[in-house]
Motif scaffolding. Structure first.
Motif, mmCIF file in Angstrom:
data_model
loop_
_atom_site.group_PDB
_atom_site.id
_atom_site.type_symbol
_atom_site.label_atom_id
_atom_site.label_comp_id
_atom_site.label_asym_id
_atom_site.label_seq_id
_atom_site.Cartn_x
_atom_site.Cartn_y
_atom_site.Cartn_z
ATOM 1 N N TRP A 352 0.794 -1.288 0.000
ATOM 2 C CA TRP A 352 -0.183 0.036 0.210
ATOM 3 C C TRP A 352 0.698 1.235 0.038
ATOM 4 O O TRP A 352 0.564 2.203 -0.781
ATOM 5 C CB TRP A 352 -0.959 -0.022 1.229
ATOM 6 C CG TRP A 352 -1.725 1.280 1.103
ATOM 7 C CD1 TRP A 352 -3.162 1.233 0.356
ATOM 8 C CD2 TRP A 352 -1.567 2.388 1.961
ATOM 9 N NE1 TRP A 352 -3.447 2.854 0.768
ATOM 10 C CE2 TRP A 352 -2.775 3.175 1.623
ATOM 11 C CE3 TRP A 352 -0.717 3.078 2.700
ATOM 12 C CZ2 TRP A 352 -2.760 4.521 2.046
ATOM 13 C CZ3 TRP A 352 -0.983 4.064 3.180
ATOM 14 C CH2 TRP A 352 -2.057 4.980 2.987
ATOM 15 N N LEU A 353 1.771 1.319 0.846
ATOM 16 C CA LEU A 353 2.695 2.660 0.836
ATOM 17 C C LEU A 353 3.510 2.631 -0.464
ATOM 18 O O LEU A 353 3.709 3.831 -0.633
ATOM 19 C CB LEU A 353 3.926 2.323 1.929
ATOM 20 C CG LEU A 353 3.426 2.368 3.373
ATOM 21 C CD1 LEU A 353 4.445 2.092 4.298
ATOM 22 C CD2 LEU A 353 2.907 3.973 3.754
ATOM 23 N N VAL A 354 3.815 1.543 -1.045
ATOM 24 C CA VAL A 354 4.453 1.928 -2.513
ATOM 25 C C VAL A 354 3.370 2.344 -3.453
ATOM 26 O O VAL A 354 3.724 3.238 -4.359
ATOM 27 C CB VAL A 354 4.978 0.464 -3.125
ATOM 28 C CG1 VAL A 354 5.263 0.453 -4.317
ATOM 29 C CG2 VAL A 354 5.963 0.007 -1.935
ATOM 30 N N GLU A 355 2.287 1.772 -3.510
ATOM 31 C CA GLU A 355 1.222 2.284 -4.444
ATOM 32 C C GLU A 355 0.657 3.527 -4.034
ATOM 33 O O GLU A 355 0.701 4.419 -4.810
ATOM 34 C CB GLU A 355 -0.121 1.479 -4.228
ATOM 35 C CG GLU A 355 0.213 -0.127 -4.916
ATOM 36 C CD GLU A 355 -0.960 -1.118 -4.522
ATOM 37 O OE1 GLU A 355 -1.972 -0.510 -3.938
ATOM 38 O OE2 GLU A 355 -0.754 -2.278 -4.720
ATOM 39 N N ASN A 356 0.440 3.948 -2.933
ATOM 40 C CA ASN A 356 -0.024 5.158 -2.517
ATOM 41 C C ASN A 356 0.684 6.432 -2.133
ATOM 42 O O ASN A 356 0.276 7.312 -2.153
ATOM 43 C CB ASN A 356 -1.219 5.130 -1.401
ATOM 44 C CG ASN A 356 -2.600 4.492 -1.976
ATOM 45 O OD1 ASN A 356 -2.209 3.391 -2.717
ATOM 46 N ND2 ASN A 356 -3.642 4.854 -1.755
#
Ligand code: PHE
Length: 468
Positions: A352-356
């Motif tokens: 999630w951190l990588v995506e958002n």
């Protein structure tokens, strides 16, 4: 639908997906937690309820999680949002992803502390501390370890660094390699342990304890008070069995969902889920068969709590030929089993951190590692500085409370929502297309996921709070 892939990569083959998911499922839950909660909750009846939960709730929900992940191809939070959008449903369903991320933090924080015990035991086994040791001796070794916050902190830190390193390196490079040879080796070693257990003279008693269900015990909670066993009616053992079915299969928090999002399209979801659940259950039962005969042979208490395997197995290693070698190998492999589970606990948050947030995997892993490490201090202190009654809430230490909340409440609740989403919100066209499996099998899954699994979870919850 056109082939859409996750930006984080994809497993290089069907076998690798199975290995990685099995690596996530098989871990401390099977070898450390299953025996001690079975001991605490009275044996056979507890095991029977646990097996029922695996078959009727665990397998269908695992299929649902893999299916949702593969369709969404993103972190669980974004997958749930995307799929809710696809079905014109409320975007609040992303809460499944959020609660999963939180549960992952909670679980990893104490998981790492216990994995630290295993690391410490590698050293002790290798240096011959267990040679010829008896029950009192091994209790002393254990108490010296868990009574010392500084030592626990060092091992917890080492394990967190190990886990973050693998996660930072990414799906293909990091996660795959760790699991290919080590899982089969661990299983072989457990079989060696069962071989030893067979020679203790208490093997049959161990088997009876595990497999002879005394049904009334599953609705009771017993305590030894002044040498007498006192039992009272309680819904707690059933809730613990349900929670453990989720915990051991890595369900209800997005770990299997995120692994599903890296799964090649051609792989059969149903067959994979059945195989993973079978292997996971096998490891737990074999671990139980290795441990309980040793417990009875040495007059130990099956309900000894989280220290159970750390207070029993060393006795076996101390007595068997080449025990120093086997003991060291066993704890090394236990660390690997824990390692391959730990990385899946934070993968949803990292993805999630990588995506958002556009973070690199390395930064994401570092941040998450740091937060989890801090939370882990609470569990470390639960075994020493904060073990007194004045630090307990509902008679539980910080560690007990975190485990209870995450495993017995958050995971089943997450699983319930996943079942409702996959069974009721998602159209049957969508789920059928994703599964690509035959009529009868699909119908069976659909009945289980729409009715049986959600109902069972709700009934267990109601039972646990005393409403039914
Ligand atoms: N299944 C792992 C075990 O049995 C623990 C785990 C729980 C891993 C939830 C990922 C998610 O040890």
């Amino acid at each position: 639908m056109s082939e859409k892939l996750s930006i984080h990569g994809q497993w290089s083959s069907r076998l690798i997906f199975i290995l990685a998911a099995t690596g996530s499922a098989v871990g401390l839950g099977n070898i450390w937690k299953f025996p001690y909660i079975t001991g605490e909750n009275g044996g056979g009846a507890f095991v029977a309820v646990y097996l029922l939960c695996i078959a009727a709730i665990g397998v269908p929900i695992m299929m649902a999680e893999i299916m949702l992940g593969r369709r969404g191809r993103q972190s669980p939070i974004n997958t749930m949002t995307a799929l809710a959008r696809e079905e014109n449903a409320n975007l609040v369903w992303s809460v499944v992803g959020w609660s999963g991320v939180l549960a992952g933090f909670f679980i990893l924080s104490y998981y790492s502390v216990i994995a630290g015990w295993a690391l410490a035991y590698v050293l002790r086994a290798a240096s011959g501390v267990f040679e010829g040791i008896d029950a009192t001796g091994v209790q002393e070794v254990f108490n010296n370890l868990v009574g010392d916050p500084e030592r626990l902190l060092a091992w917890h830190t080492l394990f967190m660094v190990m886990s973050m390193t693998v996660v930072a390196r990414g799906v293909r490079a990091g996660l795959e390699k760790a699991v290919t040879y080590l899982m089969p080796a661990l299983f072989l070693l457990l079989i060696v342990m069962v071989g030893y257990a067979m020679n203790t003279g208490y093997f049959v008693q161990g088997l009876e304890f595990l497999f002879e269900p005394d049904i009334k015990r599953v609705f009771e909670r017993c305590e030894i008070v002044a040498g007498m066993e006192q039992c009272e009616l309680s819904g707690k053992p059933v809730l613990v069995a349900l929670g453990h079915a989720f915990f051991t299969l890595s369900l209800g928090m997005g770990a299997i969902m995120v692994y599903g999002s890296y799964m090649p399209r051609k792989t059969s979801i149903a067959r994979s889920a059945l195989l993973i659940a079978f292997l996971d259950t096998l490891v737990a039962l074999v671990a139980g068969m290795a441990i309980f005969p040793i417990v009875f042979a040495n007059g130990l208490e099956p309900g000894a709590g989280p220290g159970l395997i750390f207070q029993t197995l060393p006795i076996a290693f101390g007595a068997m030929p080449a025990g120093q070698f086997f003991g060291t190998l066993f704890f090394v492999l236990l660390v690997f089993a824990a390692w391959s589970s730990a990385i899946s606990l934070i993968e949803p948050a990292v993805a999630w951190l990588v995506e958002n947030r556009g973070m690199s995997r390395i930064r994401a892993a570092a941040w998450i590692g740091l937060t989890t490490w801090v939370l882990g201090l609470g569990s470390i202190f639960s075994f020493n500085l904060w073990s007194g009654d004045e630090y307990k809430l509902f008679e539980m230490t910080f560690f007990d409370l975190l485990d209870y909340l995450a495993a017995n409440i958050m995971l089943p609740a997450g699983g319930l929502l996943i079942a409702l989403f996959a069974g009721w919100v998602m159209s049957s066209q969508s789920s059928r297309a994703e599964f690509a499996m035959g009529g009868v099998a699909y119908q069976l899954w659909r009945v289980l996921i729409r009715f049986i699994s959600p109902l069972a979870v709700v009934l267990v919850f109601l039972n646990a709070v005393g409403i039914i």
